[in-house]
Write an enzyme that holds these catalytic residues in place. Sequence first.
Site, mmCIF file in Angstrom:
data_model
loop_
_atom_site.group_PDB
_atom_site.id
_atom_site.type_symbol
_atom_site.label_atom_id
_atom_site.label_comp_id
_atom_site.label_asym_id
_atom_site.label_seq_id
_atom_site.Cartn_x
_atom_site.Cartn_y
_atom_site.Cartn_z
ATOM 1 N N LEU A 1 146.693 129.687 46.071
ATOM 2 C CA LEU A 1 147.673 130.598 46.653
ATOM 3 C C LEU A 1 148.128 131.547 45.547
ATOM 4 O O LEU A 1 148.240 131.150 44.391
ATOM 5 C CB LEU A 1 148.862 129.820 47.224
ATOM 6 C CG LEU A 1 148.526 128.792 48.321
ATOM 7 C CD1 LEU A 1 149.780 128.025 48.730
ATOM 8 C CD2 LEU A 1 147.900 129.457 49.535
ATOM 9 N N ASN B 1 145.727 128.398 39.380
ATOM 10 C CA ASN B 1 145.318 129.735 38.959
ATOM 11 C C ASN B 1 146.267 130.825 39.443
ATOM 12 O O ASN B 1 145.909 131.735 40.176
ATOM 13 C CB ASN B 1 143.894 130.030 39.450
ATOM 14 C CG ASN B 1 143.728 129.847 40.949
ATOM 15 O OD1 ASN B 1 144.390 129.020 41.555
ATOM 16 N ND2 ASN B 1 142.840 130.613 41.554
ATOM 17 N N ASN C 1 131.970 130.964 43.012
ATOM 18 C CA ASN C 1 131.805 130.224 41.763
ATOM 19 C C ASN C 1 132.033 128.743 42.056
ATOM 20 O O ASN C 1 133.168 128.354 42.351
ATOM 21 C CB ASN C 1 132.823 130.718 40.718
ATOM 22 C CG ASN C 1 132.568 130.137 39.342
ATOM 23 O OD1 ASN C 1 131.500 129.616 39.053
ATOM 24 N ND2 ASN C 1 133.579 130.217 38.476
ATOM 25 N N ASP D 1 137.843 125.274 49.426
ATOM 26 C CA ASP D 1 137.932 126.029 48.173
ATOM 27 C C ASP D 1 138.503 127.429 48.435
ATOM 28 O O ASP D 1 138.004 128.440 47.948
ATOM 29 C CB ASP D 1 136.580 126.120 47.471
ATOM 30 C CG ASP D 1 136.716 126.458 45.988
ATOM 31 O OD1 ASP D 1 137.782 126.158 45.413
ATOM 32 O OD2 ASP D 1 135.774 127.036 45.407
#
Length: 418
Positions: free
Chosen positions: A65, A96, A279, A306
């Site tokens: 988020l 992240n 990724n 993901d």
Amino acid sequence: MSTLLKNATIIDASSPYHQQKKDILISDGKIEKIEDSIQQKKNYTIVNVDNLHVSCGWFDTSVSLGEPGFEERETIKNGLQVAAKSGFTTIAVNSNTNPIIDSKSDVEFLINKAQNSAVKLYPITALTINSEGVDMAELYDMQQSGAVAFGDYNKPIENDNLMKVALLYAQNFDGLVLSFPKNNKIAGEGIANEGINSTKLGLKGIPALAEHIQIARDLFLLEYTGGKLHIPTISSAKSVELIKDAKKKGLKVTCSVAAHHLVLTDNELHGFDSNFKTNPPLRTKDDIKFLQKGVKSGVIDIITSDHNPIDIEHKKVEFSEAKDGVIGLETAFGAINSVLDLEDFINCITTKPKEIFGIENYSIKEGNIADVTLFDPNSDITFTKEHILSTSKNSPFINKKLKGNVYGIFANNQLILK
């Protein structure tokens, strides 16, 4: 307040009502009755929809988020609503953000922002300070504040000794360490799976070897140190074999696969659509075959979306310049339900991930807390931009056929319908 679920087929192997069609009465957040037919009353909220199926609440172990710092991608409030309407009663949120979630106060911020939501939020914090791979973060303090695991999202720990120390240290409080499966020296500047398609398209390749070498290293370290290791979002056939062999040795290793890696191949790259830039990168049909087999055999423990929202400024650019990442909450069920058995999907998104991350799973039984997902596994839809609930629109499944429809959830004494 009471909620009555009518004619619901229960999918829960731990419930005495597994595969049976029942009425379910929920009162004050708990399952009061499960019977063939329950009489409706005026004060009941009735859910009576086509082909209703009910399972334990779904848990997504890899959700990004934007908040804090990247609210233009996604806020916590909207992200939780997206999760609920996509069938998830619980999500583990990656670190992240800006700043990176690497301290006790960061963990408390996330948890406080999600208070009173129907969806439970559990932080996965950075393993290293600022996810720089240099110094280990204060793992114990963060766990005491509510963190469920530790890993630098989509960044490998290159320092072998640091990973060794992390595995040793986390054992003191039964911590779960995540290690992203990528060797950067082998991957180099690659942006797509190394193979026929990357060669045809002139894209720098990332060989699956980059994933295998990192996994092999982590498994050797785990064998030496003991502890618990989780390898997120594996993408290749050889990775399944490596983890299978490690489990046979008795190592405490688990792994997950992203929904898009179970469905999409690098053939999608021919349009240079950056929504397919992921990724790890999308791999081949053979890899998909082995990944699906890994789910069915139990080698792969978890299926995740993901989910990683990326704003349009970082996606609507040349493929080589675009950021990795796709949104996946809205499409996880429809995509996986198209290629795997329903019960395999349910097991890999309820019982197994909750056990691995130390989260209680509430079976569908009278007297238990009601934490359930409502869905129809049989309807077919073509997913369009209009179906996207997220703030960011970077979905690889736009205009693709999906199987199944999520109605919503009942969790934390709240009914959320799409």
